[in-house]
Scaffold this motif. Structure first.
Motif, PDB file in Angstrom:
ATOM      1  N   PRO A 162       0.808  -1.226   0.000  1.00 19.75           N
ATOM      2  CA  PRO A 162       0.000   0.000   0.000  1.00 19.75           C
ATOM      3  C   PRO A 162       0.840   1.274   0.000  1.00 19.75           C
ATOM      4  N   ALA A 163       2.154   1.135   0.081  1.00 15.84           N
ATOM      5  CA  ALA A 163       3.019   2.322   0.141  1.00 15.84           C
ATOM      6  C   ALA A 163       2.933   3.123  -1.153  1.00 15.84           C
ATOM      7  N   ASP A 164       2.893   4.440  -1.014  1.00 17.42           N
ATOM      8  CA  ASP A 164       2.769   5.323  -2.175  1.00 17.42           C
ATOM      9  C   ASP A 164       4.118   5.872  -2.633  1.00 17.42           C
ATOM     10  N   ARG A 165       5.168   5.594  -1.892  1.00 20.69           N
ATOM     11  CA  ARG A 165       6.504   6.039  -2.253  1.00 20.69           C
ATOM     12  C   ARG A 165       7.493   4.910  -2.002  1.00 20.69           C
ATOM     13  N   PRO A 166       8.543   4.814  -2.819  1.00 19.34           N
ATOM     14  CA  PRO A 166       8.947   5.786  -3.837  1.00 19.34           C
ATOM     15  C   PRO A 166       8.198   5.683  -5.171  1.00 19.34           C
ATOM     16  N   VAL A 167       7.692   4.490  -5.527  1.00 21.32           N
ATOM     17  CA  VAL A 167       6.943   4.371  -6.787  1.00 21.32           C
ATOM     18  C   VAL A 167       5.480   4.653  -6.478  1.00 21.32           C
ATOM     19  N   PRO A 168       4.900   5.700  -7.060  1.00 22.21           N
ATOM     20  CA  PRO A 168       3.509   6.049  -6.748  1.00 22.21           C
ATOM     21  C   PRO A 168       2.549   4.910  -7.061  1.00 22.21           C
ATOM     22  N   ARG A 169       1.608   4.661  -6.157  1.00 22.66           N
ATOM     23  CA  ARG A 169       0.629   3.586  -6.372  1.00 22.66           C
ATOM     24  C   ARG A 169      -0.197   3.831  -7.625  1.00 22.66           C
ATOM     25  N   ALA A 170      -0.544   5.098  -7.873  1.00 14.15           N
ATOM     26  CA  ALA A 170      -1.347   5.410  -9.057  1.00 14.15           C
ATOM     27  C   ALA A 170      -0.601   5.048 -10.331  1.00 14.15           C
ATOM     28  N   TRP A 171       0.718   5.248 -10.332  1.00 16.50           N
ATOM     29  CA  TRP A 171       1.523   4.917 -11.508  1.00 16.50           C
ATOM     30  C   TRP A 171       1.529   3.410 -11.743  1.00 16.50           C
TER      31      TRP A 171
END
Length: 256
Positions: A162-171
């Motif tokens: 669920p981590a959004d960083r470093p690679v954005p989840r949306a990406w």
């Protein structure tokens, strides 16, 4: 279902590629791996002798380990638009990412390096690899990207987390969707869709990920097996096939 708990997985992969190195896991980390660490051709002097720590030539994975996540970071920061042409009458980043690597990436790499002001590998190290603890992923003296299975697992596990960083989840979510409409072959943003809801990249060393099954896998062929479609298929089947009901649900791919 945990296919890796059965010795059949080891037998299937070993029969298709006796010298292959592989690992599989989920968001929580490594769950199983190969025992082919004695193949000296696939390791360097920094190898600890364990498969997860042996450093492999993964040059073929450079687009997905370096270029793809760097682009995702640039998009998230508003520094790059997928649908803006690279030049006045040129293709867009979206178009290049949905082409084959040989067709799209030669134009995309210098463009991204111009935005970053540094080689893509340096940008990836700063933005992605070091934050994820991929401390042994780096180009060798000859410029060839090298990485251990443990680092590949850190990368893939992050994409399922669920981590959004470093690679954005949306990406990640936008990349693991068919972005080519009804055109064939179907592709996401660099990643390729396959059976069981699996997305993959690589014709030699390969990364595979299934968001629906919360499972990832990494494969580094042994000596003589590089580019073996039979090995990649056997590995995918052994790791992701599941029972009929699970496979049918996982096979549904969302089209954008």
């Amino acid at each position: 279902m945990t296919p890796h708990s059965d010795e059949a997985l080891y037998a299937k992969v070993s029969s298709a590629g006796p010298g292959a190195f592989w690992a599989l896991g989920g968001p929580e980390g490594l769950q199983a791996g190969s025992a082919a660490s004695t193949d000296a051709a696939s390791t360097d002097a920094a190898s600890t002798g364990a498969d997860a720590d042996a450093v492999h030539d993964v040059a073929g994975l450079a687009p997905v380990l370096a270029l793809w996540p760097v682009i995702g970071c640039l998009v998230a920061r508003g520094e790059l638009s997928l649908h803006t042409p690279l030049t006045a009458h040129g293709p867009t980043t979206h178009q290049l990412l949905t082409r084959g690597a040989a067709d799209g990436l030669p134009d995309l790499v210098p463009f991204v390096e111009g935005l970053c002001g540094a080689p893509v590998a340096d940008c990836a190290a700063e933005l992605v690899w070091r934050p994820l603890g991929m401390t042994r992923t780096a180009p060798g003296p000859d410029g060839t990207l090298r990485a251990p299975l443990a680092d590949l697992g850190r990368f893939l596990g992050h994409l399922l987390s669920p981590a959004d960083r470093p690679v954005p989840r949306a990406w990640t979510a936008e990349s693991l969707r068919i972005r080519t409409g009804e055109l064939t072959p179907a592709r996401g943003l660099l990643w390729h869709p396959g059976p069981y809801g699996v997305w993959s990249y690589g014709d030699g060393p390969s990364l595979l990920i299934s968001p629906r099954l919360k499972r990832w896998a990494a494969l580094v062929p042994g000596r003589g097996d590089a580019g073996s479609a039979a090995l990649r298929t056997a590995f995918r089947e052994a790791v992701f096939a599941g029972d009929a009901g699970e496979a049918a649900e996982a096979a549904a791919v969302v089209r954008s």
